[in-house]
Design an enzyme around this catalytic site. Structure first.
Site, PDB file in Angstrom:
ATOM      1  N   HIS A 146      -9.517   7.451  -2.675  1.00 37.20           N
ATOM      2  CA  HIS A 146      -9.125   7.258  -1.285  1.00 37.20           C
ATOM      3  C   HIS A 146      -9.979   6.152  -0.681  1.00 37.20           C
ATOM      4  O   HIS A 146     -10.925   5.648  -1.314  1.00 37.20           O
ATOM      5  CB  HIS A 146      -9.280   8.555  -0.485  1.00 37.20           C
ATOM      6  CG  HIS A 146      -8.131   9.503  -0.657  1.00 37.20           C
ATOM      7  ND1 HIS A 146      -6.856   9.191  -0.276  1.00 37.20           N
ATOM      8  CD2 HIS A 146      -8.081  10.763  -1.176  1.00 37.20           C
ATOM      9  CE1 HIS A 146      -6.049  10.212  -0.540  1.00 37.20           C
ATOM     10  NE2 HIS A 146      -6.767  11.180  -1.098  1.00 37.20           N
ATOM     11  N   ASP A 176      -7.821   1.151   3.504  1.00 35.94           N
ATOM     12  CA  ASP A 176      -6.383   1.412   3.569  1.00 35.94           C
ATOM     13  C   ASP A 176      -5.622   0.332   4.334  1.00 35.94           C
ATOM     14  O   ASP A 176      -4.721  -0.315   3.793  1.00 35.94           O
ATOM     15  CB  ASP A 176      -6.119   2.763   4.241  1.00 35.94           C
ATOM     16  CG  ASP A 176      -6.310   3.933   3.294  1.00 35.94           C
ATOM     17  OD1 ASP A 176      -6.523   3.691   2.093  1.00 35.94           O
ATOM     18  OD2 ASP A 176      -6.246   5.080   3.748  1.00 35.94           O
TER      19      ASP A 176
END
Length: 396
Positions: A146, A176
């Site tokens: 992540h 992200d």
């Protein structure tokens, strides 16, 4: 449609013509940075068609769109990617598209039969975008991860936080959205321009670890020159300096100061009522902790609103620290129209701003599969073909 053929009119009826008007994008549904990339392309006028999994289609009232801001601006079709008929439908849609992008782990698209080779065989001018955390190859490529992991490996996370704490993970903006979604959108537009010139498509390998590392380029330069040290929280831009930090006010709210240049620093000292002689040597790092305590003590004597009266509109390089709920109501953001209301949800509007072909939110986020019939008709499928797809479960 080739980008060179783009009609530069600024409006078409009540719809703004965007810079990417006429570009058809196929988005294989994913999470996080992929949808953010799709939002950026859609905001600039691209016709983004999201292929959702047939199993996720649950219906929904079009008058009450889902609260997925990153999902705005596109249409949705529900397809079973694991069925032969579903795969063939995707490839048929690809034939009429300019871009396809996916956020699967490496190898998944190939196993589904919709990888780069499969799609480029149907459309040699296609831009095929790939979004992953670690990239398509390398020792970590097959591992889960992540944002926090990607920015850790990229050499970003170690430098975030104060000197007396461990690294502080930021919101998932650096890996992200910035290093991932924005770099994918940038790569796609670059590849589109290349395809326009050459007629040849290509694959865009957007890895969040690469993008996050790229965002650190400025700091590599500062480290090389000695202007910054590798130590977290002791440098000018990482909360080490007394003139570049956030400070708590008497009401528990915060203000931000960024008085780097000498003239701005002098104004900060004057506006805060500090002793000019005590604060004369701005870049004496040995005194930064002491001077920071003195600035903090002064800021703590007034509320954030009171500091607004003193500092707003000056060259101190100042702004109040606002929460999401406050930012949309600030007069500056209201004046610029920075935020918009789409389907009852206040959200950031398109950025950046283009003068001749401005971005626009053209539609709210769709429910999964909401536009299946519409898109099948656009693809030229007859009633019998549509009925067969529905009966087999290839579409929903």
């Amino acid at each position: 449609m080739a980008l060179s053929d783009h009609d530069q009119r600024t409006d078409r009826g009540d719809i703004t013509v965007g810079a990417l008007d006429g570009v058809r994008v196929i988005e294989l549904a994913g999470i996080g940075p992929g949808p953010f990339c799709g939002m950026m392309l859609a905001d600039m006028g691209a016709d983004v068609v999201r292929i959702d999994r047939a199993a996720s289609v649950r219906g929904g009232d079009p008058d009450h769109p889902p609260a997925s801001v990153n999902g705005r601006g596109r249409r949705s079709i529900g397809v079973d990617l694991k069925s032969d008929a579903g795969r063939e439908l995707v490839l048929r849609l690809v034939e009429g598209a300019d871009v396809v992008f996916e956020g699967f782990r490496p190898g998944v698209a190939e196993r589904l039969g919709i990888g780069p080779d499969d799609c480029l065989a149907r459309n040699p001018a296609l831009v095929y975008g790939r979004m992953t955390g670690w990239g398509q190859d390398g020792p970590y490529a097959a591992s889960a991860g992540h944002d926090i992991n990607y920015i850790a490996l990229a050499g970003v996370l170690a430098h975030m936080g104060r000197h007396d704490t461990g690294p502080v993970p930021p919101l998932n903006l650096v890996g992200d959205m910035g290093g991932g979604g924005m770099y994918l959108a940038y790569g796609i537009v670059c590849a589109l321009l290349s395809a326009q010139r050459t007629g040849v498509g290509q694959v865009v390998d957007a890895a969040m670890v690469d993008g996050a590392a790229s965002l650190m380029a400025f700091f590599y330069g500062m480290l090389h020159t000695g202007f910054s040290t590798p130590n977290r929280g002791e440098n000018m831009l990482d909360t080490g300096a007394h003139f570049y930090d956030v400070y708590e006010c008497s009401d528990g709210e915060y203000i931000s100061l960024g008085s780097i240049e000498p003239q701005f620093y002098a104004e900060m000292v004057e506006k805060l009522g500090l002793d000019p002689e005590d604060f004369a040597d701005q870049h004496d790092r040995s005194r930064w902790p002491e001077l920071k305590e003195k600035v903090a003590a002064v800021v703590a004597t007034r509320t954030r609103d009171e500091w607004d009266v003193v500092l707003e509109g000056t060259d101190v390089c100042y702004a109040p620290v606002l929460a999401v709920s406050e930012a949309a109501e600030h007069p500056h953001n209201v004046a610029r129209g920075t935020f918009v209301d789409i389907g009852g949800i206040v959200q950031p509007g398109p950025a950046p701003r283009l003068s001749a072909t401005p971005g626009e939110v053209r539609r709210p986020p769709p429910h999964e599969g909401q536009h299946t019939d519409e898109l099948l008709a656009e693809a030229g499928l007859g009633d019998d073909e549509v009925a067969a797809l529905r009966e087999s479960g290839a579409v929903a």
